[in-house]
Structure formats: structure tokens, C-alpha cells
Design an enzyme around this catalytic site. Structure first.
Site, PDB file in Angstrom:
ATOM      1  N   TRP A 169      -3.587  -2.857   3.413  1.00 24.71           N
ATOM      2  CA  TRP A 169      -4.339  -3.843   3.002  1.00 24.71           C
ATOM      3  C   TRP A 169      -4.568  -4.560   3.642  1.00 24.71           C
ATOM      4  CZ3 TRP A 169      -4.803  -9.194   1.425  1.00 24.71           C
ATOM      5  CH2 TRP A 169      -6.286  -8.875   1.157  1.00 24.71           C
ATOM      6  N   HIS A 170      -3.275  -5.358   4.194  1.00 27.87           N
ATOM      7  CA  HIS A 170      -2.916  -6.637   4.551  1.00 27.87           C
ATOM      8  C   HIS A 170      -3.028  -6.572   6.326  1.00 27.87           C
ATOM      9  CE1 HIS A 170      -1.622  -8.582   1.162  1.00 27.87           C
ATOM     10  NE2 HIS A 170      -1.431  -9.582   1.930  1.00 27.87           N
ATOM     11  N   GLY A 171      -3.247  -4.964   6.802  1.00 25.71           N
ATOM     12  CA  GLY A 171      -2.975  -4.429   8.033  1.00 25.71           C
ATOM     13  C   GLY A 171      -2.251  -3.545   8.504  1.00 25.71           C
ATOM     14  N   CYS A 176      -0.739  -2.233  -0.701  1.00 23.80           N
ATOM     15  CA  CYS A 176      -1.269  -3.133  -0.652  1.00 23.80           C
ATOM     16  C   CYS A 176      -0.593  -3.763   0.823  1.00 23.80           C
ATOM     17  CB  CYS A 176      -0.621  -4.224  -2.179  1.00 23.80           C
ATOM     18  SG  CYS A 176      -0.830  -6.101  -1.852  1.00 23.80           S
ATOM     19  N   PHE A 236      -7.002 -10.199   8.041  1.00 23.97           N
ATOM     20  CA  PHE A 236      -6.878  -9.222   7.275  1.00 23.97           C
ATOM     21  C   PHE A 236      -8.225  -8.281   6.550  1.00 23.97           C
ATOM     22  CE2 PHE A 236      -2.903 -11.022   7.516  1.00 23.97           C
ATOM     23  CZ  PHE A 236      -2.200 -10.496   8.374  1.00 23.97           C
TER      24      PHE A 236
END
Length: 481
Positions: free
Chosen positions: A318-320, A315, A481
Site C-alpha cells: 500500500w505504501h508504494g 501494508c 503514497f
């Protein structure tokens, strides 16, 4: 095309007029699809081809997986429909990140490619993947047509930064014509204006202050680091939830209901509850399509903790494409693990009358939870390792360094605020009134006002936006993102 721009409202007006003039359902959906593609092309130009690619591969592979009788064939289409979009996402979002990490480990310099990150690629990829997964598991029936599915993936209100909508939530709404009712129009405008206010007045006003302190934090005392982190927590909430409000409000005007994405996350009493109320659609996505398939909590305590941490590391990534995002994800995985261990497994504090029954105890749990949540925001915001280590040290170990009077004022003000909150919490009647006030659904209240009072609300908030908004309004934080 930013939601808070004149161009968007001209675009939205044309879309609304078009679907109102043309009443046939099929043509209305076609108008919305063309408008959604234009919306994405206006910002991303030729990168629209990626959106179309993800749409086609997930549509056909998902449908083939659903209709295949042979289990092996079903898995083949599941693999293609999953790997294809993930390869696109991986290349555009993570190629240079992994190349940079490898070059650091290998001690060699590589020539990095100039790769433009397509706006919203993480969000529409996740929506496509959820369609493939649900069809494979047999919990969803295929879309009636490619046109309807393409509209589900590209629907412009939530295309760029969510909420992450599932096909089971969106496709059934396409059974009806697009009808712009006075009730939906009033509710949608109410929510849109509130979202714009949160974005341009609150978030964009805080952004310069946050940047001043957290871009170059070395040498700053603890009180300034904590203050700047607090402001960033408010900034990112108002920025992202403001976008979500505009998205949900815009969809509501068109008669579509998108899922809620935020529910007072800074009033939560545990890390688990926080993730039930912050970016709700992402939380349920990683729960249903990653955490549970890994085994969830069905295979013992140790495996549960491993699943939690693996899920949140992914996770974070996934954000960056940066190590501070991975660290942030790992931090929240650890936070959730500790909470689950202490609360659910060891049952510490579960029978405490003070913590569970009194307003003072509830306030204590809220403050402790938000301390760790905002510590996580510090990891999220500060990408440079040296700066991050310095900020973490100052955040965790308070230095009582008050070189300027404003720093002492901030410290004393913080103590007074906490003392005031506890003083209020002792009075049950006053606490109950305040709790009811801050948890009341004010959007619905204003949306249901009679027209005269509602127009007054609109005038006040529009005037406030133009009067209080800063000269520069940056794009939404989650666009990257």
C-alpha cells in the site's frame, strides 16, 4: 497546493470567511465540498474524476448493501463497492509495477504506459472502503445525503495524506453548523504552526543531507549509514506528522475533530507499541478490515503469525509500488511476529524487574525497539537492491571504519549520548522529570495561553520558520503514497 504555501493560506482564509458569513448549515457544507473539490482539482486537474468515482460507487454500493434484505444481494454490492475502487487504485498505482515485475520474470521488455499517480488516492480509497465495510457489517448507518458523504470523502484538510477518517467519526459532526470559535481558532493555529515548523525547518533541512548519503551509499562506512538512517527517521516523522498537525489544526479551526495519527512513536518499547503510535489510523484500518477478517489471533498461533505477515506485506505494498516497500512491510510483519512469539507466547522478559520497573530497563527496550524500527526505515528509503544490501550490511555489521575525523566524532558522540541517557536513568527523580517533560502536551499548553502570551508564541515560531527554513521545500513525502 501545498499546506506550507501562500496559496493554501489564501485559500483557507477565503473558506473561513465564506462559512463565517453564510451561517446556514446546508450551504456551509456545500461551500466546504466545493472548496475540497477545488483544492484537489488545483493539484490534480482532471484526476478529480477519480475522487468523484470512488465517492459515488462506495456511497451507492454501501447504502444498497446496508438496505438489502437478501444476504446474497448484500454480498454483491459489497463486492462491487470493494472491487471498483480497488481496480482504480490498482491501475493507477500498481499496473506498471506488476508489468515490470512480470517482464523481469518473463525476460521480455514491455512498453510501459505513462500513468500519473493521483495524489491521495490510497487515502480516500481506504475511507470509501471503510464506509462500505461498516455498512455491510451493520456497525454504521448510511450518510443522510450524498452531499454529506462526498464531504466526508473529500474534506480538504485530510484528503491528500490522511489521517484516515472513518464515517462514524466524521458524519456525526455534520449535525452542527460550522462555528469558528476563539478556542478552536487558537488551538488550530497553534497546531498548524508547529506542523509547519516540523515540516519546513526540520524535515526539509534534513532532506538534502539524507539524499547525499542514501542516494549513493556505496563506499560509505557504517557510522555514516547509521547517521543518515537516523536523520531519515527524523525527517519522515517530522514530514508526515507535520502534515498531520496541519490537517488536524485546519479541521479544528472549522470545528471538526480528526483522529490522532502520531503519539511519540520513537519512545515506544516494542514493535507492537510502535504501530499503536505511528500512523495510528492506518494501523487500525488494516487491523479492523484486514487482519481481523483474516482470522486475527482467533485461530491458533500459526494462523496468527500467517495473518500478521500477510497483513503487513499488503501494508507495505500500500505504501508504494516498489519491492523495497513490500520488503519493508514483510520486515515489520516478521518483527511483530517475533515480538509476539517471544513476549506474549513464550513470555520472555515479562517478569523482569529490570526491564519493566526501572528507567534503565525501559530505556533499554526503547533503544532496542528503535534500532529495529530505524533498520526498517533503511529498507523503506533505499529502493535500489544493490544499494540496499550494502546499507543493510553496514547497518547490521559495524565496520569501525573512521577514515575522517567527523566519522570518529559521530561515533564517540553516539556513545556519549547513550552513556548519558543511562546515567540519567539511574536517577529516578531526574528520569521522572525528563519523562514528564517530553510526554507533556505542549500544544495544548500553548493553545490555552492568554492572548498576550499566545501572540508571543506565534511571533516566535513564525520568525523561527522564516529564519530557519531552507530555500527549497519539497512536497510532503506521503503525497506519493
Amino acid at each position: 497546493m501545498l499546506f506550507n504555501s501562500i496559496e493554501f493560506f489564501l485559500f483557507l482564509t477565503i473558506v473561513l470567511l465564506s462559512v463565517e458569513i453564510i451561517r446556514r448549515k446546508m450551504y456551509q457544507h456545500l461551500i466546504l465540498l466545493i472548496a475540497s473539490y477545488f483544492f484537489y482539482w488545483y493539484t490534480s486537474n482532471n484526476l478529480l474524476i477519480l475522487l468523484i468515482f470512488v465517492t459515488l460507487i462506495t456511497y451507492y454500493c454501501g447504502n444498497k448493501s446496508y438496505s438489502a434484505k437478501n444476504n446474497g444481494i448484500k454480498k454483491i454490492f459489497l463486492a462491487i463497492g470493494t472491487i471498483g475502487p480497488l481496480l482504480v487504485l490498482g491501475y493507477f498505482k500498481y499496473f506498471n509495477f506488476f508489468l515490470s515485475s512480470f517482464s523481469t520474470i518473463a525476460g521480455q521488455d514491455f512498453n510501459f504506459w505513462k500513468i500519473i499517480l493521483p495524489i491521495g488516492i490510497s487515502f480516500y480509497t481506504f475511507q470509501g472502503l471503510s464506509y462500505v465495510f461498516d455498512l455491510y457489517r451493520g456497525t454504521l448507518k448510511p450518510a443522510k445525503s450524498l452531499r454529506e458523504y462526498a464531504l466526508f470523502i473529500s474534506f480538504f484538510p485530510q484528503l491528500v495524506a490522511g489521517p484516515i477518517v472513518r464515517a462514524s467519526e466524521f458524519l456525526p459532526q455534520l449535525k452542527n453548523k460550522v462555528i469558528i470559535t476563539p478556542e478552536n481558532l487558537q488551538f488550530g493555529i497553534t497546531l498548524i504552526l508547529w506542523g509547519i515548523f516540523k515540516k519546513v525547518v526540520i524535515a526539509d533541512s534534513l532532506a538534502p543531507v539524507v539524499n547525499i548519503y542514501l542516494d549513493k551509499p556505496i563506499g560509505l562506512p557504517s557510522i555514516i549509514i547509521i547517521f543518515a538512517t537516523f536523520l531519515f527517521g527524523i525527517q519522515i516523522y517530522c514530514d508526515f506528522s507535520g502534515y498531520t498537525d496541519i490537517a488536524i489544526g485546519t479541521a479544528r479551526i472549522l470545528g471538526f475533530r480528526l483522529p490522532q495519527n502520531f503519539l511519540r512513536p520513537y519512545l515506544t518499547q516494542s514493535p507492537t507499541e510502535f504501530w499503536h503510535r505511528w500512523h495510528i489510523t492506518l494501523s487500525r484500518f488494516i487491523r479492523d478490515y484486514l487482519y481481523i477478517p483474516l482470522g486475527g489471533n482467533r485461530k491458533g498461533h500459526i494462523r496468527t503469525y500467517i495473518n500478521l505477515n500477510v497483513t503487513w506485506l499488503i501494508c507495505g505494498l500500500w505504501h508504494g509500488a516498489a519491492w523495497n516497500f513490500v520488503l519493508w512491510g514483510g520486515y515489520h510483519g516478521l518483527l511483530l511476529t517475533i515480538h509476539k512469539l517471544l513476549g506474549k507466547d513464550l513470555k520472555i522478559g515479562q517478569n523482569s524487574q529490570f526491564l519493566n520497573k526501572s528507567y534503565a530497563g525501559i530505556l533499554t527496550k526503547i533503544l532496542i525497539t528503535q534500532y529495529f524500527v530505524f533498520l526498517g526505515w533503511l529498507i523503506f528509503r533505499v529502493g535500489d537492491p544493490t544499494n540496499l544490501l550494502y546499507c543493510l550490511e553496514k547497518f547490521i555489521i559495524f565496520d569501525f571504519d573512521f577514515q575522517k575525523s567527523i566519522q570518529l566524532i559521530l561515533f564517540i558522540g553516539g556513545l556519549i549520548l547513550v552513556a548519558l541517557l543511562y546515567a540519567i536513568s539511574i536517577n529516578k527523580k531526574l528520569s521522572s522529570y525528563i519523562f514528564h517533560f517530553i510526554t507533556y502536551d505542549w500544544i495544548e499548553y500553548f493553545a490555552l495561553l492568554n492572548l498576550r502570551k499566545w501572540f508571543l508564541y506565534v511571533l516566535i515560531i513564525v520568525f523561527s520558520i522564516f529564519w530557519l527554513m531552507p530555500p527549497k521545500t519539497p512536497e510532503f513525502i506521503y503525497f506519493t503514497f
